[in-house]
Design a protein around this motif. Structure first.
Motif, PDB file in Angstrom:
ATOM      1  N   ALA A   1      48.460  45.723  38.982  1.00  0.00           N
ATOM      2  CA  ALA A   1      47.383  45.562  39.967  1.00  0.00           C
ATOM      3  C   ALA A   1      46.933  44.107  40.022  1.00  0.00           C
ATOM      4  O   ALA A   1      46.712  43.549  41.109  1.00  0.00           O
ATOM      5  N   ALA A   2      46.838  43.459  38.856  1.00  0.00           N
ATOM      6  CA  ALA A   2      46.451  42.050  38.831  1.00  0.00           C
ATOM      7  C   ALA A   2      47.518  41.169  39.468  1.00  0.00           C
ATOM      8  O   ALA A   2      47.197  40.184  40.151  1.00  0.00           O
TER       9      ALA A   2
ATOM     10  N   TYR B   1      47.093  41.605  43.276  1.00  0.00           N
ATOM     11  CA  TYR B   1      45.897  40.888  43.730  1.00  0.00           C
ATOM     12  C   TYR B   1      46.097  39.374  43.674  1.00  0.00           C
ATOM     13  O   TYR B   1      45.663  38.641  44.562  1.00  0.00           O
TER      14      TYR B   1
ATOM     15  N   VAL C   1      48.260  38.295  46.622  1.00  0.00           N
ATOM     16  CA  VAL C   1      47.487  38.329  47.863  1.00  0.00           C
ATOM     17  C   VAL C   1      46.514  37.156  47.901  1.00  0.00           C
ATOM     18  O   VAL C   1      46.330  36.512  48.947  1.00  0.00           O
ATOM     19  N   ALA C   2      45.899  36.837  46.762  1.00  0.00           N
ATOM     20  CA  ALA C   2      44.970  35.712  46.701  1.00  0.00           C
ATOM     21  C   ALA C   2      45.682  34.402  46.999  1.00  0.00           C
ATOM     22  O   ALA C   2      45.194  33.589  47.801  1.00  0.00           O
TER      23      ALA C   2
ATOM     24  N   ALA D   1      40.529  38.787  46.860  1.00  0.00           N
ATOM     25  CA  ALA D   1      41.607  39.231  45.974  1.00  0.00           C
ATOM     26  C   ALA D   1      41.572  38.471  44.651  1.00  0.00           C
ATOM     27  O   ALA D   1      41.854  39.043  43.588  1.00  0.00           O
TER      28      ALA D   1
ATOM     29  N   TYR E   1      38.830  37.313  43.224  1.00  0.00           N
ATOM     30  CA  TYR E   1      37.718  37.925  42.484  1.00  0.00           C
ATOM     31  C   TYR E   1      38.148  39.254  41.864  1.00  0.00           C
ATOM     32  O   TYR E   1      37.812  39.552  40.722  1.00  0.00           O
ATOM     33  N   ARG E   2      38.880  40.066  42.621  1.00  0.00           N
ATOM     34  CA  ARG E   2      39.331  41.356  42.092  1.00  0.00           C
ATOM     35  C   ARG E   2      40.301  41.164  40.930  1.00  0.00           C
ATOM     36  O   ARG E   2      40.307  41.952  39.983  1.00  0.00           O
ATOM     37  N   THR E   3      41.124  40.108  40.971  1.00  0.00           N
ATOM     38  CA  THR E   3      42.019  39.816  39.849  1.00  0.00           C
ATOM     39  C   THR E   3      41.206  39.523  38.599  1.00  0.00           C
ATOM     40  O   THR E   3      41.476  40.061  37.521  1.00  0.00           O
TER      41      THR E   3
END
Length: 162
Positions: free
Chosen positions: A60-61, A64, A67-68, A98, A100-102
């Motif tokens: 998932a990281a 993300y 995408v970032a 993305a 931030y989500r990472t």
């Protein structure tokens, strides 16, 4: 018989380009295979066991982070070279979200799953990496105080002979 054939009777046939190379399957050296002891036929897992939560958070990281990287770089390119502020700003916003989500996934894994606090380097056990020796007396692993150089070890400021 065509008319051109009578004018050039000594014309050679078309050369066969493969004829001069021979048969490569017969001419190549055959390399024997080597069996490595301890290596099994299952190359898919390669003998590594990974926790399911770790693998889930890792992939998932990775998604993300990709995408970032794409969102921020393409957004900046759109703004800089095409002067498309709406599309570029949107791409940068998606990329920053993305990113931030990472970070959030990393922080969540560190706090909830692995049990480490973000400020602790060695897992909070007083081992190497937390700035204290085994006794917790404020010295590092070599017994020196953190931040002291080699020259500061002697009180007189001189180097001691070995």
């Amino acid at each position: 018989m065509p008319r051109d054939a009578a004018e050039w009777p000594d014309e050679p046939d078309e050369p066969d380009p493969e004829q001069r190379w021979g048969d490569p399957e017969d001419d190549l050296v055959s390399v024997p295979s080597v069996d490595i002891p301890g290596e099994e036929g299952d190359e898919e897992s390669a003998g590594i066991e990974v926790d399911g939560d770790l693998a889930k958070f890792f992939w998932a990281a990775v998604i993300y982070a990709n995408v970032a990287l794409a969102g921020i770089s393409i957004g900046l390119l759109l703004v800089a070279f095409r002067d498309q502020w709406v599309w570029g700003g949107g791409a940068v916003a998606v990329g920053l979200f993305a990113l931030y989500r990472t970070y959030d996934l990393y922080r969540t894994y560190r706090e909830d799953i692995s049990g480490d606090e973000p400020g602790e380097a060695g897992g909070g056990t007083g081992e190497a990496g937390d700035g204290t020796g085994e006794a917790g007396d404020g010295t590092d692993e070599t017994g020196d105080e953190p931040g002291r150089s080699f020259d500061e070890g002697n009180d007189a400021g001189e180097r001691s002979s070995p």
